[in-house]
Design a protein around this motif. Sequence first.
Motif, mmCIF file in Angstrom:
data_model
loop_
_atom_site.group_PDB
_atom_site.id
_atom_site.type_symbol
_atom_site.label_atom_id
_atom_site.label_comp_id
_atom_site.label_asym_id
_atom_site.label_seq_id
_atom_site.Cartn_x
_atom_site.Cartn_y
_atom_site.Cartn_z
ATOM 1 N N LYS A 134 0.838 -1.200 0.000
ATOM 2 C CA LYS A 134 0.000 0.000 0.000
ATOM 3 C C LYS A 134 0.873 1.250 0.000
ATOM 4 O O LYS A 134 0.624 2.194 -0.745
ATOM 5 C CB LYS A 134 -0.944 0.013 1.197
ATOM 6 C CG LYS A 134 -1.851 1.240 1.178
ATOM 7 C CD LYS A 134 -2.769 1.312 2.344
ATOM 8 C CE LYS A 134 -3.642 2.549 2.367
ATOM 9 N NZ LYS A 134 -3.248 3.699 1.627
ATOM 10 N N THR A 135 1.915 1.249 0.808
ATOM 11 C CA THR A 135 2.838 2.382 0.869
ATOM 12 C C THR A 135 3.502 2.598 -0.487
ATOM 13 O O THR A 135 3.625 3.734 -0.966
ATOM 14 C CB THR A 135 3.898 2.137 1.965
ATOM 15 O OG1 THR A 135 3.231 1.986 3.214
ATOM 16 C CG2 THR A 135 4.893 3.274 2.053
ATOM 17 N N ILE A 136 3.927 1.518 -1.122
ATOM 18 C CA ILE A 136 4.555 1.600 -2.445
ATOM 19 C C ILE A 136 3.563 2.134 -3.469
ATOM 20 O O ILE A 136 3.889 3.035 -4.256
ATOM 21 C CB ILE A 136 5.106 0.222 -2.864
ATOM 22 C CG1 ILE A 136 6.356 -0.117 -2.051
ATOM 23 C CG2 ILE A 136 5.401 0.176 -4.369
ATOM 24 C CD1 ILE A 136 6.846 -1.540 -2.218
ATOM 25 N N ASP A 137 2.354 1.607 -3.470
ATOM 26 C CA ASP A 137 1.349 2.052 -4.435
ATOM 27 C C ASP A 137 1.004 3.526 -4.240
ATOM 28 O O ASP A 137 0.804 4.252 -5.224
ATOM 29 C CB ASP A 137 0.098 1.183 -4.351
ATOM 30 C CG ASP A 137 0.327 -0.211 -4.911
ATOM 31 O OD1 ASP A 137 1.312 -0.422 -5.651
ATOM 32 O OD2 ASP A 137 -0.480 -1.109 -4.593
ATOM 33 N N ASP A 138 0.955 3.972 -2.986
ATOM 34 C CA ASP A 138 0.713 5.390 -2.717
ATOM 35 C C ASP A 138 1.835 6.250 -3.281
ATOM 36 O O ASP A 138 1.592 7.311 -3.854
ATOM 37 C CB ASP A 138 0.558 5.650 -1.218
ATOM 38 C CG ASP A 138 -0.748 5.112 -0.646
ATOM 39 O OD1 ASP A 138 -1.655 4.741 -1.434
ATOM 40 O OD2 ASP A 138 -0.853 5.042 0.597
ATOM 41 N N GLU A 139 3.075 5.809 -3.103
ATOM 42 C CA GLU A 139 4.214 6.568 -3.630
ATOM 43 C C GLU A 139 4.185 6.600 -5.152
ATOM 44 O O GLU A 139 4.418 7.645 -5.765
ATOM 45 C CB GLU A 139 5.535 5.973 -3.134
ATOM 46 C CG GLU A 139 6.770 6.661 -3.697
ATOM 47 C CD GLU A 139 6.933 8.115 -3.285
ATOM 48 O OE1 GLU A 139 7.632 8.860 -4.020
ATOM 49 O OE2 GLU A 139 6.391 8.539 -2.248
ATOM 50 N N ILE A 140 3.890 5.480 -5.767
ATOM 51 C CA ILE A 140 3.827 5.430 -7.231
ATOM 52 C C ILE A 140 2.747 6.387 -7.738
ATOM 53 O O ILE A 140 2.952 7.100 -8.729
ATOM 54 C CB ILE A 140 3.577 3.989 -7.721
ATOM 55 C CG1 ILE A 140 4.817 3.122 -7.445
ATOM 56 C CG2 ILE A 140 3.210 3.959 -9.206
ATOM 57 C CD1 ILE A 140 4.607 1.627 -7.645
ATOM 58 N N ALA A 141 1.615 6.431 -7.064
ATOM 59 C CA ALA A 141 0.500 7.276 -7.503
ATOM 60 C C ALA A 141 0.721 8.757 -7.209
ATOM 61 O O ALA A 141 0.295 9.605 -7.992
ATOM 62 C CB ALA A 141 -0.795 6.815 -6.830
#
Length: 175
Positions: A134-141
């Motif tokens: 989730k943290t990674i996906d938030d950063e990517i977005a």
Amino acid sequence: MRPSRSVIAAAVAAVAMGTFTPAALAAGQAGNDDQNFVVTVHQGNLAEIAAGTDTRMNAQDTCVKDVGRTLVKDHTKLDTDLRALAQKLDISLPDKPTEAQQAQLKQIQGKAGTPGYDTAWLKAQADAHQATLKTIDDEIARGDSAQVVAAAKDARPVVAMHLDMVRGGTCHVMG
């Protein structure tokens, strides 16, 4: 060469917040959210390395030990790359996992040498890797730093594979 829209948007936001300096933009420094991401993921890597190392002595199930070895290898590589990026972006990194991560490992270690250890370890890893994704996906977005977003994109398939190995608190060794 024209600056990208994201660089312009970041500069406008920095001006609005009063944090803009031409030197910061030229250096490609990461914003606060990007810096927090780097620190959070670094501490996650440290926690995964410690947890994976711990399986060598305390896990009973061979699958758990195999997954632990994979975590140590992969998170060591991810963290080596992340440390280099942090140094490049002048982001200060802590030298240990968070207090909560350390406490969780100690709690799991209290079940060392029992099947309860393996179960607790797998559940903790499933939860941790789900949160990291989730943290990674938030950063990517939403990340502002192209370098930090690229690091998140590079880490995502590794973390997703780890989650598949422990999904549902059940051990699955991947080929």
